[in-house]
Design a protein around this motif. Structure first.
Motif, PDB file in Angstrom:
ATOM      1  N   ARG A  17       0.840  -1.208   0.000  1.00  0.00           N
ATOM      2  CA  ARG A  17       0.000   0.000   0.000  1.00  0.00           C
ATOM      3  C   ARG A  17       0.870   1.252   0.000  1.00  0.00           C
ATOM      4  N   GLN A  18       1.907   1.260   0.846  1.00  0.00           N
ATOM      5  CA  GLN A  18       2.786   2.426   0.941  1.00  0.00           C
ATOM      6  C   GLN A  18       3.574   2.650  -0.351  1.00  0.00           C
ATOM      7  N   LEU A  19       4.033   1.561  -0.966  1.00  0.00           N
ATOM      8  CA  LEU A  19       4.760   1.688  -2.231  1.00  0.00           C
ATOM      9  C   LEU A  19       3.868   2.251  -3.328  1.00  0.00           C
ATOM     10  N   THR A  20       2.637   1.783  -3.384  1.00  0.00           N
ATOM     11  CA  THR A  20       1.694   2.267  -4.389  1.00  0.00           C
ATOM     12  C   THR A  20       1.465   3.768  -4.214  1.00  0.00           C
ATOM     13  N   GLU A  21       1.315   4.192  -2.982  1.00  0.00           N
ATOM     14  CA  GLU A  21       1.105   5.613  -2.691  1.00  0.00           C
ATOM     15  C   GLU A  21       2.351   6.440  -3.039  1.00  0.00           C
ATOM     16  N   ALA A  22       3.522   5.979  -2.618  1.00  0.00           N
ATOM     17  CA  ALA A  22       4.763   6.707  -2.900  1.00  0.00           C
ATOM     18  C   ALA A  22       5.029   6.762  -4.399  1.00  0.00           C
ATOM     19  N   LEU A  23       4.724   5.679  -5.106  1.00  0.00           N
ATOM     20  CA  LEU A  23       4.894   5.646  -6.557  1.00  0.00           C
ATOM     21  C   LEU A  23       3.990   6.680  -7.216  1.00  0.00           C
ATOM     22  N   SER A  24       2.752   6.750  -6.800  1.00  0.00           N
ATOM     23  CA  SER A  24       1.810   7.700  -7.405  1.00  0.00           C
ATOM     24  C   SER A  24       2.248   9.145  -7.163  1.00  0.00           C
ATOM     25  N   GLN A  25       2.974   9.374  -6.079  1.00  0.00           N
ATOM     26  CA  GLN A  25       3.473  10.716  -5.751  1.00  0.00           C
ATOM     27  C   GLN A  25       4.887  10.957  -6.286  1.00  0.00           C
ATOM     28  N   GLU A  26       5.453   9.934  -6.921  1.00  0.00           N
ATOM     29  CA  GLU A  26       6.832   9.980  -7.403  1.00  0.00           C
ATOM     30  C   GLU A  26       7.794  10.407  -6.293  1.00  0.00           C
ATOM     31  N   ASN A  27       7.542   9.879  -5.110  1.00  0.00           N
ATOM     32  CA  ASN A  27       8.372  10.159  -3.939  1.00  0.00           C
ATOM     33  C   ASN A  27       9.422   9.053  -3.839  1.00  0.00           C
ATOM     34  N   TRP A  28      10.512   9.219  -4.583  1.00  0.00           N
ATOM     35  CA  TRP A  28      11.506   8.164  -4.711  1.00  0.00           C
ATOM     36  C   TRP A  28      12.244   7.890  -3.420  1.00  0.00           C
ATOM     37  N   GLY A  29      12.427   8.913  -2.589  1.00  0.00           N
ATOM     38  CA  GLY A  29      13.053   8.692  -1.285  1.00  0.00           C
ATOM     39  C   GLY A  29      12.205   7.780  -0.412  1.00  0.00           C
ATOM     40  N   LYS A  30      10.914   8.000  -0.438  1.00  0.00           N
ATOM     41  CA  LYS A  30       9.989   7.154   0.328  1.00  0.00           C
ATOM     42  C   LYS A  30       9.964   5.739  -0.235  1.00  0.00           C
ATOM     43  N   VAL A  31       9.998   5.618  -1.575  1.00  0.00           N
ATOM     44  CA  VAL A  31      10.036   4.294  -2.197  1.00  0.00           C
ATOM     45  C   VAL A  31      11.249   3.524  -1.692  1.00  0.00           C
ATOM     46  N   LYS A  32      12.407   4.174  -1.672  1.00  0.00           N
ATOM     47  CA  LYS A  32      13.620   3.505  -1.200  1.00  0.00           C
ATOM     48  C   LYS A  32      13.498   3.132   0.281  1.00  0.00           C
ATOM     49  N   GLU A  33      12.928   4.035   1.051  1.00  0.00           N
ATOM     50  CA  GLU A  33      12.736   3.801   2.488  1.00  0.00           C
ATOM     51  C   GLU A  33      11.869   2.559   2.734  1.00  0.00           C
ATOM     52  N   ILE A  34      10.882   2.339   1.894  1.00  0.00           N
ATOM     53  CA  ILE A  34       9.986   1.181   2.026  1.00  0.00           C
ATOM     54  C   ILE A  34      10.656  -0.078   1.475  1.00  0.00           C
ATOM     55  N   ALA A  35      11.376   0.068   0.366  1.00  0.00           N
ATOM     56  CA  ALA A  35      12.010  -1.095  -0.262  1.00  0.00           C
ATOM     57  C   ALA A  35      13.118  -1.691   0.601  1.00  0.00           C
ATOM     58  N   GLN A  68      14.545   4.905 -13.630  1.00  0.00           N
ATOM     59  CA  GLN A  68      14.243   3.469 -13.566  1.00  0.00           C
ATOM     60  C   GLN A  68      13.357   3.085 -12.378  1.00  0.00           C
ATOM     61  N   ILE A  69      13.260   3.967 -11.408  1.00  0.00           N
ATOM     62  CA  ILE A  69      12.608   3.597 -10.147  1.00  0.00           C
ATOM     63  C   ILE A  69      11.129   3.276 -10.325  1.00  0.00           C
ATOM     64  N   ALA A  70      10.418   4.024 -11.132  1.00  0.00           N
ATOM     65  CA  ALA A  70       8.977   3.770 -11.295  1.00  0.00           C
ATOM     66  C   ALA A  70       8.727   2.350 -11.791  1.00  0.00           C
ATOM     67  N   GLY A  71       9.413   1.960 -12.859  1.00  0.00           N
ATOM     68  CA  GLY A  71       9.223   0.616 -13.406  1.00  0.00           C
ATOM     69  C   GLY A  71       9.639  -0.469 -12.431  1.00  0.00           C
ATOM     70  N   LEU A  72      10.762  -0.252 -11.759  1.00  0.00           N
ATOM     71  CA  LEU A  72      11.234  -1.247 -10.782  1.00  0.00           C
ATOM     72  C   LEU A  72      10.284  -1.351  -9.597  1.00  0.00           C
ATOM     73  N   THR A  73       9.702  -0.226  -9.205  1.00  0.00           N
ATOM     74  CA  THR A  73       8.746  -0.233  -8.091  1.00  0.00           C
ATOM     75  C   THR A  73       7.481  -0.986  -8.479  1.00  0.00           C
ATOM     76  N   GLU A  74       7.032  -0.803  -9.709  1.00  0.00           N
ATOM     77  CA  GLU A  74       5.857  -1.540 -10.178  1.00  0.00           C
ATOM     78  C   GLU A  74       6.119  -3.045 -10.132  1.00  0.00           C
ATOM     79  N   ILE A  75       7.310  -3.458 -10.534  1.00  0.00           N
ATOM     80  CA  ILE A  75       7.671  -4.879 -10.484  1.00  0.00           C
ATOM     81  C   ILE A  75       7.700  -5.366  -9.033  1.00  0.00           C
ATOM     82  N   LEU A  76       8.229  -4.550  -8.134  1.00  0.00           N
ATOM     83  CA  LEU A  76       8.268  -4.917  -6.715  1.00  0.00           C
ATOM     84  C   LEU A  76       6.856  -5.068  -6.154  1.00  0.00           C
ATOM     85  N   ILE A  77       5.962  -4.196  -6.545  1.00  0.00           N
ATOM     86  CA  ILE A  77       4.568  -4.287  -6.094  1.00  0.00           C
ATOM     87  C   ILE A  77       3.937  -5.594  -6.576  1.00  0.00           C
TER      88      ILE A  77
END
Length: 85
Positions: A17-35, A68-77
């Motif tokens: 849920r958090q990754l989906t939200e961070a991805l939609s906001q393009e908050n790459w720091g938050k994406v990394k923090e969750i990953a 690259q982060i958006a695509g990689l985050t989608e794969i992680l989700i």
């Protein structure tokens, strides 16, 4: 242990849920923090692909490959979804 697996699945649900939200906001720091914690726990619970995909997200962020982060985050989700189904 069933109890630990239940906790892991609960965490995975929250992370997804958090990754989906961070991805939609393009908050790459938050994406990394969750990953990062996903990277640490995936293999421990028998999901090495989850660890690999989380690691790719963290590496892209650390290497400033932000395009690259958006695509990689989608794969992680998607990988998290596989764990949860």
């Amino acid at each position: 242990d069933d109890e630990l697996m239940a906790i892991f699945r609960e965490s995975a649900t929250t992370y997804q849920r958090q990754l989906t939200e961070a991805l939609s906001q393009e908050n790459w720091g938050k994406v990394k923090e969750i990953a990062h914690p996903i990277k640490g726990s995936g293999s421990s619970f028998g999901f090495p692909m989850l660890t690999e995909k989380a690691n790719e997200v963290c590496d892209a962020y650390d290497n400033e490959q932000l395009e690259q982060i958006a695509g990689l985050t989608e794969i992680l989700i998607v990988e998290l979804d596989k764990v949860l189904t």
